[in-house]
Write a protein that holds these residues in place. Structure first.
Motif, PDB file in Angstrom:
ATOM      1  N   VAL A   1       0.772  -1.189  -0.026  1.00  0.00           N
ATOM      2  CA  VAL A   1       0.110   0.131   0.067  1.00  0.00           C
ATOM      3  C   VAL A   1       0.778   1.083  -0.142  1.00  0.00           C
ATOM      4  CG1 VAL A   1      -2.044   1.296   1.163  1.00  0.00           C
ATOM      5  CG2 VAL A   1      -1.760  -1.282   1.340  1.00  0.00           C
ATOM      6  N   TRP A   2       0.709   2.101  -0.890  1.00  0.00           N
ATOM      7  CA  TRP A   2       1.495   3.395  -0.836  1.00  0.00           C
ATOM      8  C   TRP A   2       0.789   4.536  -0.922  1.00  0.00           C
ATOM      9  CZ3 TRP A   2       0.619   6.821  -5.197  1.00  0.00           C
ATOM     10  CH2 TRP A   2      -0.416   6.185  -6.094  1.00  0.00           C
ATOM     11  N   SER A   3       1.452   5.488  -0.223  1.00  0.00           N
ATOM     12  CA  SER A   3       0.975   6.905  -0.029  1.00  0.00           C
ATOM     13  C   SER A   3       1.563   7.858  -0.706  1.00  0.00           C
ATOM     14  CB  SER A   3       1.004   7.265   1.432  1.00  0.00           C
ATOM     15  OG  SER A   3       2.269   7.495   1.805  1.00  0.00           O
ATOM     16  N   GLY A   4       0.924   9.092  -0.878  1.00  0.00           N
ATOM     17  CA  GLY A   4       1.657  10.005  -1.746  1.00  0.00           C
ATOM     18  C   GLY A   4       2.597  10.776  -1.312  1.00  0.00           C
ATOM     19  N   SER A   5       3.042  10.688   0.036  1.00  0.00           N
ATOM     20  CA  SER A   5       4.060  11.084   0.665  1.00  0.00           C
ATOM     21  C   SER A   5       5.297  10.030   0.309  1.00  0.00           C
ATOM     22  CB  SER A   5       4.002  11.370   2.168  1.00  0.00           C
ATOM     23  OG  SER A   5       3.551   9.866   2.793  1.00  0.00           O
ATOM     24  N   GLY A   6       5.327   9.181  -0.265  1.00  0.00           N
ATOM     25  CA  GLY A   6       6.366   8.322  -0.651  1.00  0.00           C
ATOM     26  C   GLY A   6       6.547   6.829   0.379  1.00  0.00           C
ATOM     27  N   THR A   7       5.668   6.836   1.495  1.00  0.00           N
ATOM     28  CA  THR A   7       5.772   5.601   2.345  1.00  0.00           C
ATOM     29  C   THR A   7       5.238   4.544   1.709  1.00  0.00           C
ATOM     30  OG1 THR A   7       5.772   7.341   4.062  1.00  0.00           O
ATOM     31  CG2 THR A   7       5.366   4.923   4.660  1.00  0.00           C
TER      32      THR A   7
ATOM     33  N   HIS B   1       6.848  12.946  -3.304  1.00  0.00           N
ATOM     34  CA  HIS B   1       5.395  12.548  -3.904  1.00  0.00           C
ATOM     35  C   HIS B   1       5.498  11.503  -4.845  1.00  0.00           C
ATOM     36  CE1 HIS B   1       1.444  14.272  -5.341  1.00  0.00           C
ATOM     37  NE2 HIS B   1       1.070  13.195  -4.895  1.00  0.00           N
ATOM     38  N   MET B   2       4.594  10.229  -4.400  1.00  0.00           N
ATOM     39  CA  MET B   2       4.567   9.021  -5.146  1.00  0.00           C
ATOM     40  C   MET B   2       3.455   9.332  -6.151  1.00  0.00           C
ATOM     41  SD  MET B   2       5.066   4.900  -4.207  1.00  0.00           S
ATOM     42  CE  MET B   2       6.679   5.324  -3.325  1.00  0.00           C
TER      43      MET B   2
ATOM     44  N   ALA C   1       6.878   5.570  -9.193  1.00  0.00           N
ATOM     45  CA  ALA C   1       7.004   6.754 -10.113  1.00  0.00           C
ATOM     46  C   ALA C   1       6.702   7.885  -9.015  1.00  0.00           C
ATOM     47  CB  ALA C   1       5.913   6.843 -11.214  1.00  0.00           C
ATOM     48  N   PHE C   2       7.576   9.224  -9.545  1.00  0.00           N
ATOM     49  CA  PHE C   2       7.613  10.388  -8.475  1.00  0.00           C
ATOM     50  C   PHE C   2       7.328  11.552  -9.253  1.00  0.00           C
ATOM     51  CE2 PHE C   2       9.963   7.073  -6.413  1.00  0.00           C
ATOM     52  CZ  PHE C   2       9.489   7.005  -5.231  1.00  0.00           C
ATOM     53  N   THR C   3       6.601  12.608  -8.813  1.00  0.00           N
ATOM     54  CA  THR C   3       6.549  13.969  -9.250  1.00  0.00           C
ATOM     55  C   THR C   3       7.907  14.662  -9.741  1.00  0.00           C
ATOM     56  OG1 THR C   3       6.233  14.813  -7.262  1.00  0.00           O
ATOM     57  CG2 THR C   3       4.098  14.271  -8.148  1.00  0.00           C
ATOM     58  N   ASN C   4       8.687  14.288  -9.062  1.00  0.00           N
ATOM     59  CA  ASN C   4      10.111  14.875  -9.531  1.00  0.00           C
ATOM     60  C   ASN C   4      10.808  14.158 -10.605  1.00  0.00           C
ATOM     61  OD1 ASN C   4      11.099  12.326  -8.631  1.00  0.00           O
ATOM     62  ND2 ASN C   4      12.333  13.110  -7.020  1.00  0.00           N
ATOM     63  N   LYS C   5       9.762  13.304 -11.356  1.00  0.00           N
ATOM     64  CA  LYS C   5      10.099  12.665 -12.637  1.00  0.00           C
ATOM     65  C   LYS C   5      10.988  11.320 -12.665  1.00  0.00           C
ATOM     66  CE  LYS C   5       9.917  17.032 -15.526  1.00  0.00           C
ATOM     67  NZ  LYS C   5      10.453  17.906 -16.362  1.00  0.00           N
TER      68      LYS C   5
ATOM     69  N   VAL D   1       6.644  14.112 -16.043  1.00  0.00           N
ATOM     70  CA  VAL D   1       6.017  13.691 -14.827  1.00  0.00           C
ATOM     71  C   VAL D   1       5.275  12.324 -15.050  1.00  0.00           C
ATOM     72  CG1 VAL D   1       4.674  14.057 -12.772  1.00  0.00           C
ATOM     73  CG2 VAL D   1       6.120  15.906 -13.689  1.00  0.00           C
ATOM     74  N   PRO D   2       5.862  11.280 -14.600  1.00  0.00           N
ATOM     75  CA  PRO D   2       5.155   9.895 -14.651  1.00  0.00           C
ATOM     76  C   PRO D   2       3.696   9.853 -14.006  1.00  0.00           C
ATOM     77  CG  PRO D   2       7.049   9.582 -13.162  1.00  0.00           C
ATOM     78  CD  PRO D   2       7.003  11.179 -13.636  1.00  0.00           C
ATOM     79  N   ARG D   3       2.836   9.133 -14.436  1.00  0.00           N
ATOM     80  CA  ARG D   3       1.507   9.162 -13.788  1.00  0.00           C
ATOM     81  C   ARG D   3       1.220   7.510 -13.629  1.00  0.00           C
ATOM     82  NH1 ARG D   3      -0.001  12.542 -10.234  1.00  0.00           N
ATOM     83  NH2 ARG D   3       0.328  14.584 -11.062  1.00  0.00           N
ATOM     84  N   CYS D   4       1.568   6.908 -14.771  1.00  0.00           N
ATOM     85  CA  CYS D   4       1.491   5.263 -14.684  1.00  0.00           C
ATOM     86  C   CYS D   4       2.593   4.580 -15.244  1.00  0.00           C
ATOM     87  CB  CYS D   4       0.101   5.027 -15.132  1.00  0.00           C
ATOM     88  SG  CYS D   4      -0.200   5.695 -16.812  1.00  0.00           S
ATOM     89  N   LEU D   5       2.707   3.260 -15.234  1.00  0.00           N
ATOM     90  CA  LEU D   5       3.797   2.470 -16.252  1.00  0.00           C
ATOM     91  C   LEU D   5       3.486   1.230 -16.132  1.00  0.00           C
ATOM     92  CD1 LEU D   5       6.045   1.511 -13.739  1.00  0.00           C
ATOM     93  CD2 LEU D   5       6.528   3.875 -13.412  1.00  0.00           C
ATOM     94  N   CYS D   6       3.956   0.631 -16.909  1.00  0.00           N
ATOM     95  CA  CYS D   6       4.093  -1.031 -17.050  1.00  0.00           C
ATOM     96  C   CYS D   6       5.116  -1.459 -17.810  1.00  0.00           C
ATOM     97  CB  CYS D   6       2.668  -1.268 -17.886  1.00  0.00           C
ATOM     98  SG  CYS D   6       2.735  -0.927 -19.551  1.00  0.00           S
ATOM     99  N   PHE D   7       5.559  -2.716 -17.766  1.00  0.00           N
ATOM    100  CA  PHE D   7       6.757  -3.470 -18.200  1.00  0.00           C
ATOM    101  C   PHE D   7       6.092  -4.338 -19.571  1.00  0.00           C
ATOM    102  CE2 PHE D   7       7.612  -1.937 -14.366  1.00  0.00           C
ATOM    103  CZ  PHE D   7       8.936  -1.315 -14.705  1.00  0.00           C
ATOM    104  N   ARG D   8       7.006  -4.699 -20.310  1.00  0.00           N
ATOM    105  CA  ARG D   8       6.521  -5.860 -21.432  1.00  0.00           C
ATOM    106  C   ARG D   8       7.091  -7.126 -20.715  1.00  0.00           C
ATOM    107  NH1 ARG D   8       8.164  -5.052 -27.587  1.00  0.00           N
ATOM    108  NH2 ARG D   8       8.006  -7.214 -27.694  1.00  0.00           N
ATOM    109  N   GLU D   9       5.986  -8.116 -20.970  1.00  0.00           N
ATOM    110  CA  GLU D   9       6.124  -9.384 -20.320  1.00  0.00           C
ATOM    111  C   GLU D   9       6.778 -10.458 -21.225  1.00  0.00           C
ATOM    112  OE1 GLU D   9       2.316 -10.117 -18.674  1.00  0.00           O
ATOM    113  OE2 GLU D   9       2.322  -8.507 -17.184  1.00  0.00           O
ATOM    114  N   ASP D  10       7.302 -10.042 -22.036  1.00  0.00           N
ATOM    115  CA  ASP D  10       8.174 -11.022 -22.754  1.00  0.00           C
ATOM    116  C   ASP D  10       9.633 -10.667 -22.656  1.00  0.00           C
ATOM    117  OD1 ASP D  10       8.608  -8.586 -24.146  1.00  0.00           O
ATOM    118  OD2 ASP D  10       7.331  -9.208 -25.980  1.00  0.00           O
ATOM    119  N   SER D  11      10.849 -11.107 -23.417  1.00  0.00           N
ATOM    120  CA  SER D  11      11.869 -11.004 -23.342  1.00  0.00           C
ATOM    121  C   SER D  11      12.511  -9.679 -23.602  1.00  0.00           C
ATOM    122  CB  SER D  11      12.732 -12.109 -24.111  1.00  0.00           C
ATOM    123  OG  SER D  11      12.426 -11.658 -25.444  1.00  0.00           O
ATOM    124  N   ASN D  12      11.757  -8.908 -23.853  1.00  0.00           N
ATOM    125  CA  ASN D  12      12.071  -7.468 -24.335  1.00  0.00           C
ATOM    126  C   ASN D  12      12.251  -6.277 -23.082  1.00  0.00           C
ATOM    127  OD1 ASN D  12      12.495  -7.643 -27.271  1.00  0.00           O
ATOM    128  ND2 ASN D  12      10.319  -7.986 -27.279  1.00  0.00           N
TER     129      ASN D  12
END
Length: 318
Positions: free
Chosen positions: A131-137, A159-160, A175-179, A200-211
């Protein structure tokens, strides 16, 4: 068919699409207030959260309703893990429902200085979520026993904006607001990779193959693709959306990405094979998309005698 489905909320209802061609399969149930969270565990079942309750729906029918102890609470994030449904709410409570008994299993209130924003289930961590909070904890929480196991203060004060699984075992990405985007091992609390995103990143994901590709949805509507092997940007779609990107997700073991934003659009991207670098590092393009007006339409008219074709227009759609 065996093709995965894509569920998206639209105000007080939702739509379900086939993920191969983005064909609209059906429109879900209509609710009396706006949907705040969705979870689709099977092809035909959808859990939709509105104020004070979570509804289990089969297509347009509401089969069961799980009422929250606080009727004024708003669900920010939810997920079904095994026979348990977890709902993180705006009142700083996390509620755990047992889907076998259809009853509240337990609940936990986070302390006042910890304002939870979301949670995720680590791949190799049974019965626990981060569980994550906006304060980074970040807190490791056991949802079967309803107890807090550990608190991570590695990023406290930053800020996460997002937390998700990375492909490596026991590694998650923040991901954080400091980029900054940080991949870290939550068992050892050690940083594995740190990069600075162009926006500034808002969401992210990863390819689930070998790339080794990470897709980052930005505050400015862009999608940036990182080559984690080289720790550099391999490609960027600067105008992917006209509003902040809310969600990005790769199809399992395929070079196909889905993105969604508040501009009322759902887009499907594909990586074209590059003869020199291969499919991992070539540019991507829009394969299919479904979109509507970015603002409420001001006029809609049928313009054929059979009443099949509809013409609509709205402000800010130029």
């Amino acid at each position: 068919s065996g093709s995965p489905l894509v569920a998206v909320s639209l105000g007080n209802t939702y739509q379900v699409y086939d993920s191969s061609k983005l064909k609209l399969l059906f429109v879900g149930a209509q609710f009396d207030s706006q949907i705040t969270a969705l979870w689709q565990p099977t092809q035909r079942k959808v859990y939709a959260a509105v104020q004070g309750r979570i509804s289990l729906c089969s297509r347009a029918l509401e089969e069961r309703c799980y009422k929250l102890p606080d009727s004024n609470a708003t669900v920010r994030c939810m997920e079904v893990i095994g026979h348990m449904m977890l709902a993180l709410c705006s009142n700083s409570f996390i509620y755990i429902f047992n889907l076998e008994t259809n009853s509240l299993h337990t609940s936990y209130e986070f302390e006042e200085e910890f304002q939870p924003e979301g949670f995720m289930h680590p791949h190799a961590c049974a019965n626990k979520v981060l569980v994550w909070s906006g304060s980074g904890t970040v807190c490791l929480f056991n949802f079967l026993t309803g107890t807090l196991v550990h608190r991570f203060t590695l990023f406290e004060g930053n800020h996460m904006t997002h937390l998700t699984n990375a492909p490596a075992l026991d590694v998650v990405a923040s991901a954080f607001t400091n980029k900054e985007i940080v991949l870290w091992n939550f068992r050892t609390a050690e940083i594995v990779v740190k990069v600075t995103n162009p926006t500034v990143p808002r969401c992210l994901c990863f390819r689930e193959d070998s790339n080794p590709i990470m897709a980052v949805g930005g505050e400015d509507g862009s999608i940036v693709f990182w080559n984690l092997a080289k720790r550099e940007v391999s490609h960027s779609e600067t105008n992917a959306h006209s509003t902040p990107v809310r969600h990005v997700q790769f199809r399992f073991q395929e070079p196909i990405l889905f993105s969604q934003a508040a501009d009322n659009s759902l887009r499907m991207w594909i990586f074209d094979t590059n003869a020199v670098d291969g499919p991992a590092y070539g540019p991507c393009r829009i394969l299919r998309q479904r979109s509507g007006h970015r603002t409420p339409p001001v006029m809609a008219r049928f313009y054929d005698s059979d009443g099949i074709y509809l013409l609509s227009c709205g402000r800010g759609d130029g």
